[in-house]
Design an enzyme around this catalytic site. Structure first.
Site, PDB file in Angstrom:
ATOM      1  N   ASN A 275       4.039  -3.671   4.776  1.00 29.63           N
ATOM      2  CA  ASN A 275       3.128  -2.915   3.918  1.00 29.63           C
ATOM      3  C   ASN A 275       1.814  -3.637   3.642  1.00 29.63           C
ATOM      4  O   ASN A 275       0.831  -2.993   3.247  1.00 29.63           O
ATOM      5  CB  ASN A 275       3.847  -2.605   2.584  1.00 29.63           C
TER       6      ASN A 275
ATOM      7  N   TYR B 238     -10.712  -0.337   8.838  1.00 29.90           N
ATOM      8  CA  TYR B 238      -9.417   0.135   8.360  1.00 29.90           C
ATOM      9  C   TYR B 238      -8.793   1.114   9.348  1.00 29.90           C
ATOM     10  O   TYR B 238      -7.602   1.034   9.665  1.00 29.90           O
ATOM     11  CB  TYR B 238      -9.585   0.786   6.986  1.00 29.90           C
TER      12      TYR B 238
ATOM     13  N   VAL C  81       0.780 -12.959   5.658  1.00 27.30           N
ATOM     14  CA  VAL C  81       1.358 -12.306   6.834  1.00 27.30           C
ATOM     15  C   VAL C  81       0.629 -12.660   8.122  1.00 27.30           C
ATOM     16  O   VAL C  81       1.165 -12.408   9.216  1.00 27.30           O
ATOM     17  CB  VAL C  81       1.401 -10.771   6.672  1.00 27.30           C
TER      18      VAL C  81
ATOM     19  N   THR D 196      -3.913   3.556  -5.940  1.00 24.03           N
ATOM     20  CA  THR D 196      -3.615   2.127  -5.908  1.00 24.03           C
ATOM     21  C   THR D 196      -4.871   1.336  -6.223  1.00 24.03           C
ATOM     22  O   THR D 196      -5.976   1.881  -6.285  1.00 24.03           O
ATOM     23  CB  THR D 196      -3.112   1.705  -4.515  1.00 24.03           C
TER      24      THR D 196
END
Length: 297
Positions: free
Chosen positions: A90, A154, A64, A189
């Site tokens: 995402n 993040y 991406v 996840t």
């Protein structure tokens, strides 16, 4: 306003679809009748997920952060499927630990993938979404609402994608394109499990106030995202309590500023002693991004 078409008539693109939220989101969209196109870095995982999404699903390998490759993929997806109605941006990676102990290149890569990768995704797919009067859902995070110590890369990147999506919404609304932001707390996840392998970060997270100290199951979170996609919502909350955080988010930095220093002071010796363990992004997705970059260099 143009009525929202049913998912069963849509072609939906999901980036970061090899695993975790992206993979299950693609499967759930396919269960609702959508034709899905998966974009990511791990061709074997993408192929496995695509196979679970039915015979019409396709998968496309692209980074991406590579606008040329992503634009090419967008054109090929539109040509193959005839249209693109929904795009879920995402793809993301994470890095934990104090800024001064972090590797600058790894820190920068988190911002590049999460923020600039989202920008590239919008650039690549907006022409197709304009044609279909479609929907772009940007996946953000609790980290956009409540920035926290040991997560500066993040938090900065997810705050950035939230602001980017809100800005973009006004730019493209007159073209018939709707833009939404999806928020998730700690969800089960590979990324979160990878972060929890670091015992110091795991302890820090466990001491967060409830309900932010929990890890939430993946399936209900993704089901909420799918419901938001079906409605083309401007805000989608994977855990219901996150909606309430919007009302108090202005208070959070002051609270963290008072309580955070004490926790960091307590953990600092252990953080220093284990700094070498957290020089790269966490989890299997982070490892895949690192390997893909090495292969291209």
């Amino acid at each position: 306003m143009t009525p929202t078409p049913p998912l069963s008539s849509q072609v939906a693109v999901v980036t970061g679809a090899a695993r975790g939220v992206g993979a299950l989101l693609a499967r759930r969209l396919a269960d609702r009748g959508a034709t899905v196109a998966l974009v990511g870095l791990e061709p074997e995982e993408l192929a496995r997920t695509a196979a679970a999404c039915g015979p019409g699903a396709t998968h496309w390998e692209a980074d991406v952060t590579d606008l040329d490759a992503l634009t090419d993929a967008a054109r090929r997806i539109q040509a193959h499927h005839g249209r693109v109605d929904t795009v879920v941006a995402n793809a993301g990676i994470a890095l934990g630990g104090p800024l001064l102990d972090s590797d600058h290149a790894a820190f920068s890569r988190v911002v590049e993938v999460n923020l600039l990768g989202s920008v590239a995704t919008a650039r690549a797919f907006l022409p197709a979404l304009t044609d279909s009067r479609g929907y772009l859902l940007q996946i953000a995070s609790l980290a956009a609402i409540t920035p926290a110590p040991l997560m500066s890369a993040y938090c900065a990147s997810k705050s950035g994608v939230e602001a980017f999506a809100h800005s973009l919404r006004a730019e493209v609304a007159h073209r018939g394109v709707r833009v939404g932001v999806g928020y998730l707390s700690w969800t089960d996840t590979d990324m979160v499990r990878g972060a929890d392998e670091d015992e110091v970060l795991r302890e820090m997270r466990a001491r967060l106030p409830w309900p932010a100290n929990r890890t939430y199951p993946l399936e209900p979170a993704v089901d909420r995202l799918v419901a938001g996609v079906a409605r083309r919502s401007p805000h989608v909350y994977a855990q219901g309590w996150l909606r309430g955080m919007q009302a108090v988010r202005g208070l959070v930095p002051s609270v963290i500023g008072r309580l955070g220093p004490r926790e960091i002071r307590r953990l600092e010796p252990r953080l220093r002693a284990t700094a070498a363990r957290r020089l790269g992004p966490v989890g299997a997705g982070g490892a895949a991004d690192t390997e893909a970059r090495k292969a291209r260099s």
